[in-house]
Scaffold this motif. Structure first.
Motif, short mmCIF file in Angstrom:
data_model
loop_
_atom_site.label_atom_id
_atom_site.label_comp_id
_atom_site.label_asym_id
_atom_site.label_seq_id
_atom_site.Cartn_x
_atom_site.Cartn_y
_atom_site.Cartn_z
N GLU A 16 0.59 -1.21 0.03
CA GLU A 16 -0.01 0.01 -0.02
C GLU A 16 0.91 1.29 0.07
N PHE A 17 1.99 1.14 0.51
CA PHE A 17 2.83 2.50 0.37
C PHE A 17 3.90 2.28 -0.61
N PHE A 18 4.09 1.16 -1.53
CA PHE A 18 4.84 1.18 -2.76
C PHE A 18 4.01 0.67 -3.89
N PRO A 19 3.13 1.45 -4.35
CA PRO A 19 2.21 1.01 -5.39
C PRO A 19 2.64 0.57 -6.75
N GLU A 20 4.06 1.32 -7.09
CA GLU A 20 4.79 0.94 -8.08
C GLU A 20 5.31 -0.75 -8.01
N ALA A 21 5.37 -1.11 -6.90
CA ALA A 21 5.79 -2.45 -6.88
C ALA A 21 4.84 -3.59 -7.86
N ALA A 22 3.53 -3.05 -8.19
CA ALA A 22 2.80 -3.88 -9.13
C ALA A 22 3.41 -4.03 -10.27
N ARG A 23 4.59 -3.19 -10.69
CA ARG A 23 5.16 -3.61 -11.96
C ARG A 23 5.94 -4.78 -11.90
N THR A 24 6.47 -5.11 -10.80
CA THR A 24 7.13 -6.70 -10.53
C THR A 24 6.27 -7.41 -10.23
N THR A 25 5.40 -7.25 -9.45
CA THR A 25 4.46 -8.26 -8.73
C THR A 25 3.62 -8.80 -10.15
N PHE A 69 11.16 4.33 -4.31
CA PHE A 69 11.36 3.83 -2.97
C PHE A 69 11.31 4.98 -1.88
N LEU A 70 11.87 6.13 -2.19
CA LEU A 70 11.74 7.14 -1.31
C LEU A 70 10.33 7.91 -1.10
N ARG A 71 9.70 7.94 -2.16
CA ARG A 71 8.24 8.33 -1.88
C ARG A 71 7.53 7.17 -1.25
N GLY A 72 7.64 6.03 -1.27
CA GLY A 72 7.11 5.14 -0.49
C GLY A 72 7.48 5.05 0.90
#
Length: 249
Positions: free
Chosen positions: A153-162, A220-223
């Motif tokens: 929830e804090f790192f929405p860009e992680a969806a790119r990898t998942t 990462f810093l934004r998250g």
């Protein structure tokens, strides 16, 4: 086997911050018990055993023999020595085990590291005794729910990898090609850490986590800033994450 290199530094970081406290795994203990029906004398292959968190849990919970198969020497070195846990070098597509020698296979957060899931399923079929189950602890992109999956929830860009991980359908198809059928699927909660503790550990966490390592420095810093703001409003409660238990037989 892995999407990242589990060298000494990464393995140490994994051991320090990625293992879930045993007290947070109570729901997993009961879910595994229901589907494994453990009894003394059984042997479980922990495939992609990492630093041995579940290998030692299976020993403590059920008094089973565990064959902890792990390709990374650095990760294997982190597995606590125990009489009931035999640590072996190998991976899912090349298991150092005889035909029909184990009573169950356990894979925890590992299938996204396996390049050829069908080949791994055939190899797992080879080492299992007839009728033995495969239990997979995993998150699937086609079942993702950010409100139940910490800390994405804090790192929405992680969806790119998942989004590149095998889906539930792809996983079932790969194992079906080796003769397995889906027997059960359930979401299981696990209690992790407080937000404040996670913020204190997030830099170390990043070194050992496939998903966060895939973020740019800016992402990462934004998250991390989202997490810092959330800590200001959060209480001391432990956060809960949900993952799927897929049972094949």
């Amino acid at each position: 086997m892995a999407r990242i290199t589990y060298d000494d530094q990464t393995a140490a970081a994994f051991k320090a911050v990625r293992e879930i406290p045993r007290a947070g795994l109570g729901e997993w203990r009961e879910a595994i018990r229901r589907h494994l029906n453990p009894s003394p004398g059984m042997t479980v292959a922990d495939i992609g055993a990492g630093t041995g968190a579940f290998a030692t849990a299976f020993d403590d919970w059920f008094d089973l023999g565990v064959l902890a198969v792990e390709p990374s020497a650095s990760m294997r070195a982190q597995i606590p020595p125990r009489p009931a846990v035999q640590v072996l070098e190998g991976d899912a597509a090349a298991l150092p085990l005889p035909d029909g020698s184990v009573d169950a296979a356990w894979l925890s957060l590992v299938i996204h590291h396996i390049p050829d899931l069908e080949a791994a399923a055939r190899e797992i079929r080879r080492v299992l005794r007839p009728g033995a189950p495969v239990l997979i602890r995993q998150g699937y992109p086609d079942r993702a729910d950010a409100t139940r999956t910490f800390p994405w929830e804090f790192f929405p860009e992680a969806a790119r990898t998942t989004g590149t991980f095998p889906s539930l359908e792809q996983t079932c198809q790969a194992f079906a090609a080796a003769g397995f059928r889906r027997e059960a699927l359930e979401s299981v909660p696990e209690k992790l850490t407080t937000l404040a503790d996670f913020l204190a550990q997030v830099d170390v966490y990043r070194r050992s986590d496939t998903i966060i390592r895939g973020l740019t420095e800016e992402e990462f810093l934004r998250g991390k800033e989202r997490l810092r703001r959330a800590v200001q409003d959060a209480g001391p409660e432990t956060r809960t994450n949900w993952l799927d238990l897929l049972v094949l037989r």
